[in-house]
Design an enzyme around this catalytic site. Structure first.
Site, PDB file in Angstrom:
ATOM      1  N   ASN A   7       8.540  40.381 -68.359  1.00 37.70           N
ATOM      2  CA  ASN A   7       7.690  41.444 -68.894  1.00 37.70           C
ATOM      3  C   ASN A   7       6.325  40.810 -69.131  1.00 37.70           C
ATOM      4  O   ASN A   7       6.172  39.972 -70.024  1.00 37.70           O
ATOM      5  CB  ASN A   7       8.272  42.016 -70.192  1.00 37.70           C
ATOM      6  N   GLU A  34       6.219  46.260 -67.408  1.00 35.71           N
ATOM      7  CA  GLU A  34       4.977  46.567 -68.132  1.00 35.71           C
ATOM      8  C   GLU A  34       3.737  46.093 -67.376  1.00 35.71           C
ATOM      9  O   GLU A  34       2.909  45.374 -67.912  1.00 35.71           O
ATOM     10  CB  GLU A  34       5.011  45.999 -69.554  1.00 35.71           C
ATOM     11  N   ASP A 143      13.488  43.922 -69.056  1.00 32.95           N
ATOM     12  CA  ASP A 143      13.358  43.957 -70.503  1.00 32.95           C
ATOM     13  C   ASP A 143      14.260  45.079 -70.990  1.00 32.95           C
ATOM     14  O   ASP A 143      13.911  46.244 -70.860  1.00 32.95           O
ATOM     15  CB  ASP A 143      11.897  44.207 -70.882  1.00 32.95           C
ATOM     16  N   ASN A 145      15.272  45.544 -74.114  1.00 33.61           N
ATOM     17  CA  ASN A 145      14.977  45.949 -75.491  1.00 33.61           C
ATOM     18  C   ASN A 145      16.242  46.104 -76.331  1.00 33.61           C
ATOM     19  O   ASN A 145      16.291  46.924 -77.268  1.00 33.61           O
ATOM     20  CB  ASN A 145      14.128  47.229 -75.519  1.00 33.61           C
ATOM     21  N   ASP A 214      15.445  39.945 -72.645  1.00 37.53           N
ATOM     22  CA  ASP A 214      15.175  39.971 -71.204  1.00 37.53           C
ATOM     23  C   ASP A 214      16.384  39.370 -70.496  1.00 37.53           C
ATOM     24  O   ASP A 214      16.703  38.192 -70.686  1.00 37.53           O
ATOM     25  CB  ASP A 214      13.898  39.197 -70.903  1.00 37.53           C
ATOM     26  N   ASP A 243       3.848  38.393 -74.505  1.00 38.76           N
ATOM     27  CA  ASP A 243       4.752  38.125 -75.628  1.00 38.76           C
ATOM     28  C   ASP A 243       6.188  37.845 -75.144  1.00 38.76           C
ATOM     29  O   ASP A 243       7.044  37.470 -75.940  1.00 38.76           O
ATOM     30  CB  ASP A 243       4.715  39.230 -76.689  1.00 38.76           C
ATOM     31  N   HIS A 244       6.436  38.007 -73.833  1.00 36.18           N
ATOM     32  CA  HIS A 244       7.728  37.657 -73.233  1.00 36.18           C
ATOM     33  C   HIS A 244       7.575  36.430 -72.331  1.00 36.18           C
ATOM     34  O   HIS A 244       6.538  36.256 -71.680  1.00 36.18           O
ATOM     35  CB  HIS A 244       8.239  38.790 -72.341  1.00 36.18           C
TER      36      HIS A 244
END
Length: 253
Positions: A7, A34, A143, A145, A214, A243-244
DNA sequence: ATGTCACAGTCCCTGTGA
């Protein structure tokens, strides 16, 4: 064959990091989430210069998923074919492996309509995977989530009543696994937390406050061919990181 | 005191989503 999921939190903002990572790690297939781009903005020419064919399912400001491949890229599918306007899943066949890049809805909160949408989306993914040809190699990455278990959460007491850890979300992952898929990272490293995401806020990365959300789901045939799985934490460091971090699987293919 | 980031519109700040 090296397959990664990442991501990137805006391919526009992350392009320099993504390009550098491709050059350094030479993955064969990358499942991207994303992108936050329209198809017009997607850097297919730049990817071709790096040796990658690519396919994008873009939306614009939000979401957006893509696949990069050096092993061919055929039979591209975008979405579930149900009219959902959110660009969250793209599939392709790369080097004899059916791959999907998934960006599962965040859910926001347990009492939010987005949480209902998240569970419905995961059920739809399961239904699609349940009808696949069981002879095919498949990698369902992205991802999700959702943390598969508490081992994937830096401090479960911080997540009581929150999304990403709830029983229905985890049950949705179990239902996906029940179609014949295995969480590669956890299978190869039963005890390692292997976080893949850290909030930008509060110095979370530095403090080790991460989640493993992930995932790379693989069929039994690919699992038997797997030689490695790891998180590239270095990609979370330095200038303008996502941030991933990328999660990588390697296979004798 | 959510201590950050990215995006687009209200356009150089603010609201939204993560």
């Amino acid at each position: 064959m090296k397959i990664a999921t990442w991501n990137v939190n805006s391919l526009t903002a992350r392009w320099a990091r993504v390009e550098g990572w491709l050059q350094e790690h030479s993955p064969d297939v990358v499942l991207v989430q994303e992108t936050k781009q329209t198809d017009a903005k997607f850097p297919s020419t730049e990817l071709a210069a790096l040796g990658y064919e690519s396919a994008h399912y873009g939306e614009g400001r939000w979401n957006g998923v893509a696949i990069f491949s050096r092993r061919g890229l055929d039979e591209v599918t975008r979405g579930f074919g149900d009219g959902d306007p959110e660009a969250r899943i793209i599939g392709a066949t790369c080097g004899g492996v059916r791959v999907y890049s998934c960006y599962v809805p965040n859910g926001r909160a347990l009492d939010d309509p987005h949480y209902t949408y998240k569970l419905a989306w995961l059920a739809k993914l399961r239904d699609q995977l349940a009808t696949r040809d069981l002879g095919d190699h498949v990698v369902v990455g992205g991802d999700f989530n959702v943390t598969p278990s508490d081992l994937d959460v830096y401090d479960p007491s911080q997540f009581v009543g929150a999304t990403h850890v709830s029983q229905p979300e985890r049950a949705a992952l179990r239902a996906i696994e029940a179609t014949g898929l295995t969480d590669l990272t956890r299978a190869l490293h039963p005890e390692l937390p292997s976080y893949s995401w850290w909030d930008y806020r509060n110095g979370a990365f530095h403090r080790g406050w991460g989640l493993r959300i992930d995932l790379l789901y693989v069929d039994a045939g690919l699992l038997s061919l797997a030689t490695a799985s790891y998180v590239d934490r270095d990609a979370r460091k330095g200038e303008k990181p996502s941030d991933h971090a990328p999660v990588v699987g390697e296979f004798s293919l």
